[in-house]
Design an enzyme around this catalytic site. Structure first.
Site, PDB file in Angstrom:
ATOM      1  N   TYR A   1       1.353   4.998  -3.466  1.00 43.54           N
ATOM      2  CA  TYR A   1       1.977   4.012  -2.583  1.00 43.54           C
ATOM      3  C   TYR A   1       1.229   2.685  -2.633  1.00 43.54           C
ATOM      4  O   TYR A   1       1.826   1.614  -2.808  1.00 43.54           O
ATOM      5  CB  TYR A   1       2.002   4.559  -1.153  1.00 43.54           C
TER       6      TYR A   1
ATOM      7  N   SER B   1       2.967  -4.013   1.594  1.00 44.77           N
ATOM      8  CA  SER B   1       2.295  -3.232   2.629  1.00 44.77           C
ATOM      9  C   SER B   1       0.821  -3.581   2.629  1.00 44.77           C
ATOM     10  O   SER B   1       0.268  -3.998   1.600  1.00 44.77           O
ATOM     11  CB  SER B   1       2.461  -1.733   2.358  1.00 44.77           C
TER      12      SER B   1
END
Length: 275
Positions: free
Chosen positions: A153, A140
């Site tokens: 995350y 990501s």
């Protein structure tokens, strides 16, 4: 694009979004696919839509036995494993670092980083015996720049990139390539959930995300699952046979930062002076 016909792939988190789009693209280009997820109803629907080119298997990627079983299913049903797509993910809770719980931290690493490790570990065992194979880990933009996801995350997605590089270095001599794809703002159920837009209809939140992302990045539209699937399709194909240890950022220019606003009056004045 060449080199997908006859290949066998496992795609984790394939019930929706990037995973579903990737399973569909690989099957359309001739691959056979093991579709895995914890959302059995949606994953079975994805597999059914691909006909005899796909099978469904329930898999919780935080459990090593489940990931090993997914790899085993590829060999059992289709005789080999050519591509392992470690895609399953979640966003988690947005909190200040001082308020982040150990449970949120551990959960993020279990779903995002440990799952990629399990997939790489068990896929590499089969691929070493074959002397070939590709592994693609979905990271990501939160793993390469701050501010695009919760602390756990982002840290877990950065760990995925580190694993990609170290595994690529080790496995190259066995004919195994390992790469990462880093999506930016993609209109998916997971992004909608991470933005707190669950409501009663998570699918409706995808449209909200799509509209928001259209003005959020240099390419003036939201990313779609198919955009990321296309990059994955390239990396697992024979066209990428000399590519390993790389991180392909597919983000519509998001990590470039905001563009400078154009000053059309200043440009016109400058042009007049040059005449």
């Amino acid at each position: 694009m060449n080199g997908l016909d006859g290949k066998v792939a496992v795609v984790t988190g394939a019930a929706s979004g990037i995973g579903a789009a990737t399973a569909a693209l690989l099957a359309a280009r001739g691959a056979r696919v093991v579709v895995t997820d914890i959302d059995d109803d949606r994953a079975m629907a994805v597999a059914a839509s691909l006909g005899d080119r796909a099978v469904h298997l329930h898999a919780d990627v935080t459990r090593e036995d489940d990931v090993a079983a997914a790899v085993g299913a590829a060999v059992t049903h289709f005789g080999r494993l050519d591509a392992m797509i470690n895609n399953a993910g979640r966003v988690g809770n947005w909190t200040y670092v001082a308020d982040t719980s150990a449970e949120d931290w551990d959960s993020a690493f279990a779903v995002l980083a440990r799952s990629a490790f399990f997939g790489t570990k068990h896929a590499s065992r089969v691929m070493r015996d074959q002397g070939s194979g590709t592994i693609v880990n979905v990271s990501s933009v939160a793993g390469v720049r701050t501010g695009f996801g919760p602390h756990p995350y982002g840290a877990a997605k950065a760990a995925v990139l580190a694993l990609t590089r170290s595994a690529a270095r080790e496995l190259a001599e066995f004919g195994i390539r390992v790469n990462a794809v880093t999506p930016g703002g993609v209109a998916t159920r997971i992004v909608g959930s991470g933005a707190g837009l669950d409501g009663d209809d998570l699918d409706a939140s995808v449209e909200t995300v799509r509209r928001g992302l259209a003005s959020f990045q240099p390419v003036p539209r939201a990313g779609e699952g198919e955009d990321i699937a296309g990059a994955i399709g390239y990396l697992v194909s024979d066209d990428a046979s000399f590519v390993t240890g790389q991180n392909m950022i597919v983000d519509g220019g998001l990590t470039l930062g905001k563009a400078w606003p154009r000053n059309y009056r200043a440009e016109a004045d400058a042009a007049a002076r040059r005449e």
